[in-house]
Design an enzyme around this catalytic site. Structure first.
Site, short mmCIF file in Angstrom:
data_model
loop_
_atom_site.label_atom_id
_atom_site.label_comp_id
_atom_site.label_asym_id
_atom_site.label_seq_id
_atom_site.Cartn_x
_atom_site.Cartn_y
_atom_site.Cartn_z
N SER A 74 20.33 -27.96 46.44
CA SER A 74 21.70 -28.04 45.95
C SER A 74 22.57 -27.17 46.84
O SER A 74 22.51 -27.29 48.07
CB SER A 74 21.76 -27.62 44.47
OG SER A 74 23.05 -27.83 43.94
N HIS A 112 22.11 -32.47 45.96
CA HIS A 112 23.24 -32.73 45.07
C HIS A 112 24.48 -33.04 45.89
O HIS A 112 24.89 -32.26 46.75
CB HIS A 112 23.50 -31.50 44.18
CG HIS A 112 22.46 -31.28 43.15
ND1 HIS A 112 22.25 -30.07 42.54
CD2 HIS A 112 21.54 -32.13 42.60
CE1 HIS A 112 21.27 -30.17 41.66
NE2 HIS A 112 20.82 -31.41 41.68
N ASP A 148 17.97 -27.38 38.09
CA ASP A 148 17.49 -28.73 38.35
C ASP A 148 16.30 -28.64 39.30
O ASP A 148 16.33 -27.92 40.30
CB ASP A 148 18.60 -29.58 38.99
CG ASP A 148 18.22 -31.05 39.12
OD1 ASP A 148 17.25 -31.48 38.45
OD2 ASP A 148 18.88 -31.77 39.88
#
Length: 213
Positions: free
Chosen positions: A14, A41, A133
């Protein structure tokens, strides 16, 4: 007794992840006997330039993942914006399913589906990012006999995701991103013994809801 290789590497990142992914890609060999699937992401609109960045960084070809195709060994496949990248059987599948952790593509979706499809053949790698995540997905990979690797939080630009993984489960390898490529190459060339794996998983899953991509 059936023997397999660790031939599916799934990577999630991310914030701060482009730098880490570039360092990882630079260390992979051109003859890597495994496929690499990547979720970063991304905002929903627009086009990702990550495949071009990774292809310039290292020796492997990198491309945007295509639905219903088999990932080739020695290649990097990147999730497109606003679509989950999943593994179903031996193929990559793109999905417009609900976001997870407010994200699509989501790291957990890739990790979980890879674990269910390939079990102990999977190496899960979690890089720089905020929140968590990918942590649940790494747990699924570990529970299905796969190998878990995270970026050293001391190096990560955003250490939350690797730190949360280290706190949540037993991690096999904690490495700087630039040191991951040679270790991944070595792991991908090791045979794994999957004898009894189905019985082990059945026992582990007994009484628990079935996980689905």
């Amino acid at each position: 007794m059936t023997r397999h290789m660790r031939d599916l590497i799934v990577v999630g990142a991310s914030a701060g992840g482009v730098e880490a992914l570039r360092d990882l890609a630079a260390g992979l060999p051109p003859d890597l006997p495994a496929s690499v699937l990547v979720v970063l992401h991304l905002p929903a609109g627009g086009r990702s330039v990550l495949p071009a960045i990774l292809e310039r960084a290292g020796p492997l070809p990198a491309r945007t993942a295509r639905d219903a195709t088999r990932p080739a060994h020695g290649s990097i496949n990147v999730a497109p914006p606003d679509q989950h990248l999943l593994v179903v059987g031996a193929r990559m599948v793109l999905s417009a399913g609900p976001p997870e952790h407010g994200r699509r593509p989501a790291i957990d979706a890739l990790f979980r589906s890879a674990a269910l499809a390939a079990g102990a053949r999977v190496i899960g790698v979690l890089l720089s990012g905020v929140l968590d995540d990918g942590v649940a997905g790494l747990k699924t990979i570990a529970r299905h006999g796969g190998t878990v690797m995270v970026q050293d939080p001391a190096e990560a630009l955003y250490p939350n995701m690797p730190t949360n993984a280290i706190d949540a489960l037993t991690v096999d390898h904690v490495l700087r991103a630039g040191d991951m490529g040679p270790v991944l190459a070595q792991l991908s060339r090791q045979e794994i013994d999957s004898a009894g794996r189905d019985d082990m998983l059945a026992a582990a899953d007994r009484g628990q809801p079935e996980e689905r991509p």
